[in-house]
Enzyme design. Structure first.
Site, PDB file in Angstrom:
ATOM      1  N   ASN A 135       0.821  -1.206   0.000  1.00 45.72           N
ATOM      2  CA  ASN A 135       0.000   0.000   0.000  1.00 45.72           C
ATOM      3  C   ASN A 135       0.859   1.261   0.000  1.00 45.72           C
ATOM      4  O   ASN A 135       1.603   1.518   0.948  1.00 45.72           O
ATOM      5  CB  ASN A 135      -0.914  -0.037   1.237  1.00 45.72           C
ATOM      6  N   CYS A 136       0.723   2.060  -1.045  1.00 46.66           N
ATOM      7  CA  CYS A 136       1.464   3.314  -1.141  1.00 46.66           C
ATOM      8  C   CYS A 136       1.180   4.237   0.034  1.00 46.66           C
ATOM      9  O   CYS A 136       2.069   4.952   0.509  1.00 46.66           O
ATOM     10  CB  CYS A 136       1.094   4.018  -2.453  1.00 46.66           C
ATOM     11  N   PHE A 137      -0.064   4.222   0.529  1.00 46.53           N
ATOM     12  CA  PHE A 137      -0.442   5.158   1.589  1.00 46.53           C
ATOM     13  C   PHE A 137      -0.156   4.620   2.988  1.00 46.53           C
ATOM     14  O   PHE A 137      -0.573   5.195   3.983  1.00 46.53           O
ATOM     15  CB  PHE A 137      -1.912   5.559   1.433  1.00 46.53           C
TER      16      PHE A 137
END
Length: 233
Positions: A135-137
């Protein structure tokens, strides 16, 4: 030198990535070109996978088979991003600073200025990148913008070719909570509501983009069906 802003368009993920790749290649050919930028949205719920992201969780393939999501690989780096309820931007820059950190700072300043007009103070994250995270976030690196509460607002990633820069970013506004949990098994970041439409936000950010490179001769253009028919990804 010229700058251009390309009008908003909603397309599937494959076409959006194809457009950005084409614009980067075009920057090699146009001598008086400096900046090309656009905002766009995705038809359906899409996950974009970073260029160097090696594994895709099995459950994502299951969700894709169930038509809950679709998956596309970005030309830029970074980790996976869910594109749903937010705004995606891309920026092509022909003569960016050679140092990656400085390029991120200069290529993101207009976003900081634009969110300031929206009453939200943003700054760069400070966590180390971790390519093992899907997950990038999940982390806020020096490539990302966070608010005063530490919530990640904008996640960005880059691709460099022949000294030219393609920077992608996702502006997180209203992520679908249930789908986010299904995909990443955590709740989405807490987001402070902005009482403006996506197009109003884009308009404010576009003005700050032009102001940031005020020495360029700017024009607005659009993408037509004839152009799209020539692309593949």
């Amino acid at each position: 030198m010229k700058g251009q802003i390309i009008s908003h368009i909603e397309l599937d993920g494959n076409m959006q990535m194809s457009i950005d790749t084409f614009l980067l290649k075009q920057s090699f050919l146009e001598s008086n070109f400096e900046i090309s930028a656009r905002f766009y949205s995705w038809k359906g719920n899409w996950i974009s996978i970073g260029r160097n992201q090696k594994t895709i969780p099995d459950k994502w393939h299951v969700l894709a088979k169930k038509k809950r999501i679709e998956i596309v690989r970005r030309p830029t780096g970074g980790n996976a991003v869910l594109h749903s309820g937010g705004i995606t931007y891309s920026l092509i820059w022909k003569h960016p600073p050679k140092r990656k950190k400085e390029a991120y700072i200069q290529a993101s300043q207009w976003l900081i200025n634009g969110f300031s007009k929206l009453g939200i103070t943003l700054k760069f994250g400070s966590q180390k990148s971790n390519t093992s995270l899907a997950n990038c976030f999940a982390r806020s690196t020096a490539a990302d913008l966070i608010d005063s509460n530490g919530a990640k607002r904008v996640g960005s990633a880059q691709l460099w070719q022949k000294g030219h820069l393609l920077q992608h970013g996702e502006i997180l506004l209203h992520p679908p909570e249930k789908l986010w949990v299904e995909i990443f098994e955590v709740n989405p970041p807490k987001i402070i509501p902005i009482q403006l439409s996506h197009r109003q936000i884009e308009s404010i950010l576009s003005k700050e983009l032009i102001s940031n490179w005020s020495g360029l001769k700017w024009n607005e253009t659009s993408i037509n069906e004839k152009f799209l028919s020539t692309l593949s990804y």
